[in-house]
Scaffold this active site. Structure first.
Site, PDB file in Angstrom:
ATOM      1  N   CYS A   1      10.211  10.230  -7.172  1.00 32.44           N
ATOM      2  CA  CYS A   1       9.198  11.296  -7.308  1.00 32.44           C
ATOM      3  C   CYS A   1       9.529  12.560  -6.522  1.00 32.44           C
ATOM      4  O   CYS A   1       8.979  13.629  -6.810  1.00 32.44           O
ATOM      5  CB  CYS A   1       7.824  10.795  -6.888  1.00 32.44           C
ATOM      6  SG  CYS A   1       7.256   9.384  -7.831  1.00 32.44           S
TER       7      CYS A   1
ATOM      8  N   HIS B   1       2.653  16.330  -4.296  1.00 33.48           N
ATOM      9  CA  HIS B   1       2.905  15.289  -5.301  1.00 33.48           C
ATOM     10  C   HIS B   1       1.559  14.656  -5.643  1.00 33.48           C
ATOM     11  O   HIS B   1       0.693  14.516  -4.772  1.00 33.48           O
ATOM     12  CB  HIS B   1       3.861  14.242  -4.714  1.00 33.48           C
ATOM     13  CG  HIS B   1       4.155  13.136  -5.675  1.00 33.48           C
ATOM     14  ND1 HIS B   1       4.559  13.377  -6.969  1.00 33.48           N
ATOM     15  CD2 HIS B   1       4.083  11.787  -5.547  1.00 33.48           C
ATOM     16  CE1 HIS B   1       4.726  12.222  -7.583  1.00 33.48           C
ATOM     17  NE2 HIS B   1       4.445  11.247  -6.748  1.00 33.48           N
TER      18      HIS B   1
ATOM     19  N   ASN C   1       0.582  10.727 -12.561  1.00 34.17           N
ATOM     20  CA  ASN C   1       1.787  10.888 -11.743  1.00 34.17           C
ATOM     21  C   ASN C   1       2.998  11.021 -12.664  1.00 34.17           C
ATOM     22  O   ASN C   1       3.370  10.060 -13.337  1.00 34.17           O
ATOM     23  CB  ASN C   1       1.912   9.668 -10.823  1.00 34.17           C
ATOM     24  CG  ASN C   1       3.145   9.727  -9.938  1.00 34.17           C
ATOM     25  OD1 ASN C   1       3.969  10.631 -10.052  1.00 34.17           O
ATOM     26  ND2 ASN C   1       3.275   8.738  -9.064  1.00 34.17           N
TER      27      ASN C   1
HETATM   28  O1  UT7 Z   1       4.526   8.114  -6.661  1.00 31.24           O
HETATM   29  C1  UT7 Z   1       4.784   6.800  -6.309  1.00 31.24           C
HETATM   30  C2  UT7 Z   1       3.952   5.826  -7.065  1.00 31.24           C
HETATM   31  N1  UT7 Z   1       2.544   5.851  -6.765  1.00 31.24           N
HETATM   32  C3  UT7 Z   1       1.976   5.015  -5.918  1.00 31.24           C
HETATM   33  O2  UT7 Z   1       2.694   4.271  -5.358  1.00 31.24           O
HETATM   34  C4  UT7 Z   1       0.499   4.977  -5.724  1.00 31.24           C
HETATM   35  C5  UT7 Z   1       0.111   4.366  -4.404  1.00 31.24           C
HETATM   36  N2  UT7 Z   1      -1.007   3.419  -4.457  1.00 31.24           N
HETATM   37  C6  UT7 Z   1      -2.202   3.703  -5.028  1.00 31.24           C
HETATM   38  O3  UT7 Z   1      -2.389   4.793  -5.523  1.00 31.24           O
HETATM   39  C7  UT7 Z   1      -3.302   2.668  -4.993  1.00 31.24           C
HETATM   40  O4  UT7 Z   1      -2.942   1.640  -4.104  1.00 31.24           O
HETATM   41  C8  UT7 Z   1      -3.581   2.067  -6.412  1.00 31.24           C
HETATM   42  C9  UT7 Z   1      -4.276   3.104  -7.288  1.00 31.24           C
HETATM   43  C10 UT7 Z   1      -2.299   1.625  -7.072  1.00 31.24           C
HETATM   44  C11 UT7 Z   1      -4.507   0.871  -6.300  1.00 31.24           C
HETATM   45  O5  UT7 Z   1      -5.718   1.245  -5.640  1.00 31.24           O
HETATM   46  P1  UT7 Z   1      -6.329   0.289  -4.519  1.00 31.24           P
HETATM   47  O6  UT7 Z   1      -7.607   0.881  -4.095  1.00 31.24           O
HETATM   48  O7  UT7 Z   1      -5.261   0.115  -3.459  1.00 31.24           O
HETATM   49  O8  UT7 Z   1      -6.615  -1.027  -5.326  1.00 31.24           O
HETATM   50  P2  UT7 Z   1      -6.073  -2.501  -5.045  1.00 31.24           P
HETATM   51  O9  UT7 Z   1      -4.598  -2.566  -5.313  1.00 31.24           O
HETATM   52  O10 UT7 Z   1      -6.562  -2.932  -3.704  1.00 31.24           O
HETATM   53  O11 UT7 Z   1      -6.826  -3.315  -6.163  1.00 31.24           O
HETATM   54  C12 UT7 Z   1      -8.236  -3.489  -6.100  1.00 31.24           C
HETATM   55  C13 UT7 Z   1      -8.665  -4.340  -7.281  1.00 31.24           C
HETATM   56  C14 UT7 Z   1      -7.859  -5.620  -7.449  1.00 31.24           C
HETATM   57  O12 UT7 Z   1      -8.744  -6.637  -7.877  1.00 31.24           O
HETATM   58  P3  UT7 Z   1      -9.273  -7.736  -6.831  1.00 31.24           P
HETATM   59  O13 UT7 Z   1      -8.052  -8.432  -6.343  1.00 31.24           O
HETATM   60  O14 UT7 Z   1      -9.984  -6.979  -5.772  1.00 31.24           O
HETATM   61  O15 UT7 Z   1     -10.152  -8.585  -7.692  1.00 31.24           O
HETATM   62  C15 UT7 Z   1      -6.889  -5.283  -8.583  1.00 31.24           C
HETATM   63  O16 UT7 Z   1      -6.489  -6.418  -9.296  1.00 31.24           O
HETATM   64  O17 UT7 Z   1      -8.497  -3.602  -8.500  1.00 31.24           O
HETATM   65  C16 UT7 Z   1      -7.743  -4.391  -9.434  1.00 31.24           C
HETATM   66  N3  UT7 Z   1      -6.964  -3.500 -10.276  1.00 31.24           N
HETATM   67  C17 UT7 Z   1      -7.447  -2.935 -11.395  1.00 31.24           C
HETATM   68  N4  UT7 Z   1      -8.638  -3.043 -12.010  1.00 31.24           N
HETATM   69  C18 UT7 Z   1      -8.828  -2.332 -13.147  1.00 31.24           C
HETATM   70  C19 UT7 Z   1      -5.692  -3.058 -10.082  1.00 31.24           C
HETATM   71  N5  UT7 Z   1      -5.342  -2.232 -11.080  1.00 31.24           N
HETATM   72  C20 UT7 Z   1      -6.412  -2.141 -11.912  1.00 31.24           C
HETATM   73  C21 UT7 Z   1      -6.670  -1.428 -13.097  1.00 31.24           C
HETATM   74  N6  UT7 Z   1      -7.889  -1.556 -13.670  1.00 31.24           N
HETATM   75  N7  UT7 Z   1      -5.755  -0.625 -13.654  1.00 31.24           N
END
Ligand code: UT7
Length: 374
Positions: free
Chosen positions: A111, A249, A279
């Site tokens: 990125c 970014h 992104n």
């Molecule tokens: O440029 C480089 C690439 N970008 C990144 O690396 C982005 C960096 N990370 C992030 O932006 C965030 O960590 C995410 C947006 C990816 C995830 O957000 P989060 O608040 O950290 O969510 P989480 O990973 O803690 O997931 C929370 C819940 C989980 O369910 P449980 O285990 O709490 O029941 C996930 O399984 O949300 C669930 N989940 C989703 N639900 C609906 C994960 N993805 C999705 C989805 N739709 N697409």
């Protein structure tokens, strides 16, 4: 002293839009989750290759700068979605735009590729190696997206923008940058199935799966971008109050929020595209920069801060002093061919190809020994 001013800019966005509602037709997700966790509503899916987008963006940036392609000395193509391993993509752009005397290189820092490429072009101009450069940030992520993995499928989109960078005696362009890499976190974002490491491992070309530790990346990205922003401001002797515009970014609205508030910069000074484009990896910063110019948000003489992170995990922050001109000298009529399918249909086609590929592959694929495991 020689500086490297940004004198031209041009974006090339594919027109097909993939909405959160489209995503929820084939993975277990919904608009509420995506919007509240990421700030994203839609992203673009390209019907042409990354280099085709790059050619259009480069022609638009050249017209904007009033520069003839024959006077370009260097093309730096920042991307992690190259058309082919060999030859490189920058040479394809060189051929297509007729920049016959331009040295041409690809740079992949995921990125951050556009900003690393901007550093390279700036350094080569400032040391007198070249005078006129095109710097491209482009991604065509949809073909190697892991569309059935909701952790990543909702986050990314395709797009491209380019800038022209030219030698000047005025104190313009990149005034300073901080570059770095948090390599102990490189396993947090990995696309499996692309690269020579997968030779003889029964991987059908195009079958890609993503390792992705979103929370760890989130934490490291915020820390890395805040530290890089503070370091470059300190190096250049400026304070957060001196910053006129932040073009960050755009991986997640919450990441942007955390980075600017910890850096002491108000959100009104931040250019945002994350809601409309998601992104776009290397394309994110230059597209946001081009749109900030189109919207009149870059004023003559503005000080612009551009923090970013990417797989690796690479991090950086650049401070750019804008020149007097904030409007294009001319416009190019270069354009992409019309799109004939919806974004959702294109994604469904990719999913079908991957499913067929997976069925041909045997179990135990994607298990090479990575360098950090040796
Ligand atoms: O440029 C480089 C690439 N970008 C990144 O690396 C982005 C960096 N990370 C992030 O932006 C965030 O960590 C995410 C947006 C990816 C995830 O957000 P989060 O608040 O950290 O969510 P989480 O990973 O803690 O997931 C929370 C819940 C989980 O369910 P449980 O285990 O709490 O029941 C996930 O399984 O949300 C669930 N989940 C989703 N639900 C609906 C994960 N993805 C999705 C989805 N739709 N697409």
């Amino acid at each position: 002293m020689t500086y490297a001013a940004i004198t031209g800019w041009g974006k090339c966005m594919p027109s097909a839009v993939l909405s959160n509602a489209d995503l929820s037709t084939f993975i277990d997700t919904n608009d509420e989750w995506i919007t509240s966790r990421t700030g994203m509503k839609e992203r673009r899916i390209s019907h042409v290759s990354a280099s085709e987008m790059a050619v259009v963006a480069a022609k638009r940036a050249l017209a904007c700068a009033g520069l003839d392609a024959k006077d370009v000395d260097l093309i730096v193509y920042g991307s992690c979605s190259n058309d082919e391993q060999v030859p490189n993509s920058a040479s394809g752009v060189q051929a297509a735009i007729g920049a016959t005397k331009a040295a041409s290189m690809d740079v992949n820092t995921a990125c951050t590729s556009f900003l690393y490429s901007l550093s390279i072009a700036t350094a080569m101009i400032r040391t007198g190696v070249v005078k006129n450069a095109i710097v491209i940030g482009v991604e065509w992520i949809s073909p190697f997206m892991d569309w059935d993995n909701r952790n990543v499928a909702v986050l990314f989109g395709d797009g491209c923008a380019a800038v022209v960078v030219q030698a000047t005696e005025k104190q313009e362009g990149v005034l300073g940058e901080q570059l770095g890499c948090i390599a102990d976190a490189r396993q947090t974002l990995r696309v499996r199935g692309m690269g020579t490491l997968y030779t003889n491992r029964n991987v059908t070309s195009g079958v890609t799966e993503w390792d992705f530790d979103g929370q760890e990346i989130f934490k490291r990205a915020v820390q890395g971008m805040v530290q890089a922003s503070q370091a470059v401001m300190q190096k250049c002797g400026v304070t957060p109050d001196d910053i006129d515009l932040v073009v960050p970014h755009q991986a997640n609205m919450r990441i942007i929020d955390a980075v600017v508030s910890r850096s002491g910069i108000p959100m009104e000074k931040v250019m945002l595209t994350v809601e409309r484009y998601g992104n776009m990896s290397a394309a994110t910063v230059p597209v946001a920069l081009a749109e900030a110019l189109e919207e009149g948000r870059v004023k003559p003489g503005a000080l612009v801060l551009m923090p970013a992170f990417g797989a690796g995990l690479t991090v950086c922050a650049h401070l750019v002093r804008w020149g007097d001109r904030v409007t294009p000298l001319a416009e190019s009529d270069a354009a992409l061919p019309p799109v004939t399918k919806s974004a959702l249909q294109m994604v469904q086609d990719i999913r079908a190809t991957k499913t067929a590929g997976r069925e041909q592959s045997t179990k135990g694929l994607h298990e090479p020994v990575f360098i950090e495991q040796r």
